[in-house]
Design a protein around this motif. Sequence first.
Motif, PDB file in Angstrom:
ATOM      1  N   ILE A  73       4.631  17.385 -66.192  1.00  0.00           N
ATOM      2  CA  ILE A  73       3.938  18.295 -65.281  1.00  0.00           C
ATOM      3  C   ILE A  73       4.505  19.714 -65.341  1.00  0.00           C
ATOM      4  N   THR A  74       3.691  20.668 -64.913  1.00  0.00           N
ATOM      5  CA  THR A  74       4.108  22.058 -64.807  1.00  0.00           C
ATOM      6  C   THR A  74       4.711  22.295 -63.436  1.00  0.00           C
ATOM      7  N   ILE A  75       5.876  22.939 -63.419  1.00  0.00           N
ATOM      8  CA  ILE A  75       6.528  23.284 -62.152  1.00  0.00           C
ATOM      9  C   ILE A  75       6.732  24.794 -62.114  1.00  0.00           C
ATOM     10  N   LEU A  76       6.164  25.412 -61.108  1.00  0.00           N
ATOM     11  CA  LEU A  76       6.330  26.848 -60.896  1.00  0.00           C
ATOM     12  C   LEU A  76       7.323  27.055 -59.765  1.00  0.00           C
ATOM     13  N   LYS A  77       8.239  28.014 -59.950  1.00  0.00           N
ATOM     14  CA  LYS A  77       9.217  28.298 -58.903  1.00  0.00           C
ATOM     15  C   LYS A  77       9.285  29.794 -58.656  1.00  0.00           C
ATOM     16  N   HIS A  78       9.453  30.139 -57.371  1.00  0.00           N
ATOM     17  CA  HIS A  78       9.504  31.552 -57.011  1.00  0.00           C
ATOM     18  C   HIS A  78      10.558  31.749 -55.929  1.00  0.00           C
ATOM     19  N   HIS A  79      11.248  32.865 -55.993  1.00  0.00           N
ATOM     20  CA  HIS A  79      12.358  33.160 -55.075  1.00  0.00           C
ATOM     21  C   HIS A  79      11.890  33.166 -53.610  1.00  0.00           C
ATOM     22  N   ILE A  80      12.736  32.674 -52.718  1.00  0.00           N
ATOM     23  CA  ILE A  80      12.465  32.681 -51.286  1.00  0.00           C
ATOM     24  C   ILE A  80      13.663  33.256 -50.549  1.00  0.00           C
ATOM     25  N   LYS A  81      13.404  34.047 -49.516  1.00  0.00           N
ATOM     26  CA  LYS A  81      14.470  34.545 -48.642  1.00  0.00           C
ATOM     27  C   LYS A  81      14.610  33.585 -47.480  1.00  0.00           C
ATOM     28  N   GLU A  82      15.767  32.929 -47.398  1.00  0.00           N
ATOM     29  CA  GLU A  82      15.998  31.875 -46.419  1.00  0.00           C
ATOM     30  C   GLU A  82      16.814  32.393 -45.237  1.00  0.00           C
ATOM     31  N   PRO A  83      16.225  32.532 -44.042  1.00  0.00           N
ATOM     32  CA  PRO A  83      17.007  32.956 -42.884  1.00  0.00           C
ATOM     33  C   PRO A  83      18.070  31.948 -42.483  1.00  0.00           C
ATOM     34  N   TYR A  84      17.878  30.675 -42.844  1.00  0.00           N
ATOM     35  CA  TYR A  84      18.883  29.664 -42.511  1.00  0.00           C
ATOM     36  C   TYR A  84      20.188  29.903 -43.269  1.00  0.00           C
ATOM     37  N   SER A  85      20.105  30.622 -44.380  1.00  0.00           N
ATOM     38  CA  SER A  85      21.334  30.944 -45.120  1.00  0.00           C
ATOM     39  C   SER A  85      22.229  31.855 -44.291  1.00  0.00           C
ATOM     40  N   TYR A 118      15.938  30.222 -29.853  1.00  0.00           N
ATOM     41  CA  TYR A 118      15.027  31.249 -29.354  1.00  0.00           C
ATOM     42  C   TYR A 118      14.536  32.139 -30.504  1.00  0.00           C
ATOM     43  N   ILE A 119      15.458  32.539 -31.353  1.00  0.00           N
ATOM     44  CA  ILE A 119      15.090  33.379 -32.499  1.00  0.00           C
ATOM     45  C   ILE A 119      14.167  32.612 -33.442  1.00  0.00           C
ATOM     46  N   ARG A 120      14.526  31.373 -33.735  1.00  0.00           N
ATOM     47  CA  ARG A 120      13.687  30.531 -34.608  1.00  0.00           C
ATOM     48  C   ARG A 120      12.287  30.396 -34.027  1.00  0.00           C
ATOM     49  N   GLY A 121      12.169  30.175 -32.724  1.00  0.00           N
ATOM     50  CA  GLY A 121      10.874  29.913 -32.114  1.00  0.00           C
ATOM     51  C   GLY A 121       9.995  31.135 -31.964  1.00  0.00           C
ATOM     52  N   ASN A 122      10.601  32.293 -31.723  1.00  0.00           N
ATOM     53  CA  ASN A 122       9.809  33.469 -31.346  1.00  0.00           C
ATOM     54  C   ASN A 122       9.778  34.594 -32.380  1.00  0.00           C
ATOM     55  N   TYR A 123      10.688  34.566 -33.346  1.00  0.00           N
ATOM     56  CA  TYR A 123      10.702  35.595 -34.374  1.00  0.00           C
ATOM     57  C   TYR A 123      10.283  35.071 -35.740  1.00  0.00           C
ATOM     58  N   PHE A 124      10.187  33.757 -35.875  1.00  0.00           N
ATOM     59  CA  PHE A 124       9.767  33.154 -37.136  1.00  0.00           C
ATOM     60  C   PHE A 124       8.586  32.230 -36.862  1.00  0.00           C
ATOM     61  N   ILE A 125       7.395  32.817 -36.781  1.00  0.00           N
ATOM     62  CA  ILE A 125       6.178  32.068 -36.475  1.00  0.00           C
ATOM     63  C   ILE A 125       5.293  32.045 -37.730  1.00  0.00           C
ATOM     64  N   PRO A 126       4.918  30.867 -38.211  1.00  0.00           N
ATOM     65  CA  PRO A 126       5.081  29.573 -37.549  1.00  0.00           C
ATOM     66  C   PRO A 126       6.432  28.899 -37.774  1.00  0.00           C
ATOM     67  N   ASP A 127       7.224  29.408 -38.744  1.00  0.00           N
ATOM     68  CA  ASP A 127       8.509  28.780 -39.020  1.00  0.00           C
ATOM     69  C   ASP A 127       9.366  29.722 -39.849  1.00  0.00           C
ATOM     70  N   ALA A 128      10.550  29.274 -40.194  1.00  0.00           N
ATOM     71  CA  ALA A 128      11.539  30.131 -40.846  1.00  0.00           C
ATOM     72  C   ALA A 128      11.201  30.478 -42.293  1.00  0.00           C
ATOM     73  N   ARG A 129      10.131  29.900 -42.841  1.00  0.00           N
ATOM     74  CA  ARG A 129       9.747  30.222 -44.222  1.00  0.00           C
ATOM     75  C   ARG A 129       8.574  31.195 -44.283  1.00  0.00           C
ATOM     76  N   LYS A 130       8.267  31.865 -43.192  1.00  0.00           N
ATOM     77  CA  LYS A 130       7.119  32.772 -43.129  1.00  0.00           C
ATOM     78  C   LYS A 130       7.212  33.917 -44.142  1.00  0.00           C
ATOM     79  N   ASN A 131       8.431  34.337 -44.464  1.00  0.00           N
ATOM     80  CA  ASN A 131       8.585  35.474 -45.388  1.00  0.00           C
ATOM     81  C   ASN A 131       8.307  35.098 -46.843  1.00  0.00           C
TER      82      ASN A 131
END
Length: 439
Positions: A73-85, A118-131
């Motif tokens: 199979i073909t696998i495509l990967k792209h950089h993500i900015k993780e706030p959990y880091s 609080y930050i996770r719930g209100n600044y990352f909608i719908p979740d921490a991978r929004k960026n």
Amino acid sequence: MRFLPSQEFRMGKKQILIITYYWPPAGGPGVQRWLKFVKYLPEFGLEPIVYCPENPNYPIVDESLVNEIPDSITILKHHIKEPYSLAGWLSKGRSKKISSGVIPQAKKQTLVEKAMLYIRGNYFIPDARKNWVSPSVEFLSNYIKEHEIKTIITTGPPHSLHLIGLRLKAILDVKWLADFRDPWTTIGYHKDLKLTEVSKAKHLELEHNVLNSADEIIVTSNHTKNEFRTKTKQPISVITNGYDSHTISVEKKDELFTLSHIGSLLSERNPVVLWETISELIRENESFSEAFKLQLIGVVSDDVIESIYKNGLKDHVDVIGYVNHEKAIKFQMTSQLLLLIEIDSEDTKAIIPGKVFEYLISETPILAIGPKDADVEQIIKSTNTGVYFNYNQKVELKAQILSYFEAFQNNSLNVNAIGLQPYSRKALTEKLANLIKHC
């Protein structure tokens, strides 16, 4: 990064793009759903192309699952900015627990944990991978046009991945299937995220947009289908998780009367009624006391451990922690009983843990506790693989455990499962393939 399949494989097969966050080496049941679909889709004339993060921050890692990725199979990967880091740098232990779903009870949360929630719930909608949404749309729109892909699938959580599908659908001529492994706004942990009214409204708006824009919606339970049916007129199909065949074998069952839970035990997934019942049996029955052992395999909340100890079970519990998939299957097969727990809530009736389906083929009886009329209750009853109890059935629960123990003593504790074939990964993939072809 991309791994290209052979030209032979590509010929005559309809290409579909699968957009997922969880992919090996991520561990847990969430990754296995689409890993298995990808494994079998080529048998039904479809060529899966997987898009996932290049540098994800997975709370659970299982390197053994990498070996199950098909070579073709073909696998495509792209950089993500993780706030959990960043959160992990500030508070590594707390961040990892919260990202894996283990949220402490409100009264026991530290100031750091309250702030993180609080930050996770209100600044990352719908979740921490929004960026990851915008960079992914830009990257994938070019790939989709270049390769003339006509079908895309997004799977969540994280539900931000559905926003990728939403935007691609708006700018490209594609069919879009949105796969919900869990509900969105009614999922239990939303209550713990300290959402403001504005944040709640934003979640509902995004959910509405996704549910009413996707060409097809896929859910894993009838309860979720019924919920979404009140929110959209788009077609909804139920495709549960399932089990896959394996060659793992064990020599024999445990010599002790082991009751094993495989998977996460969150703070609210804490069946005090069970700990009380086991404690009573230990006090009342010397043979039971000598033979009983509780095994917890996976991430376990401190609140759950505290509750178990409070009921005098410290000498009877073995907290093993997370193990890879193969070892988890061996624990299922060697245990005398398998424990399945769900939070006693209306919201959790739709939740069917992925491990349920491996439990079904383990040849080990299932002892389940959860809300009345949950989807998982029907599965266990229809397959004759165990017994399901509500939280207010302490007398019946105690009698059943004692009955299981007596069967264990007589060497007659077994399972006569029926009707399992519809839950095989291959059968479920065939259902998915037919859905894709007719979408």
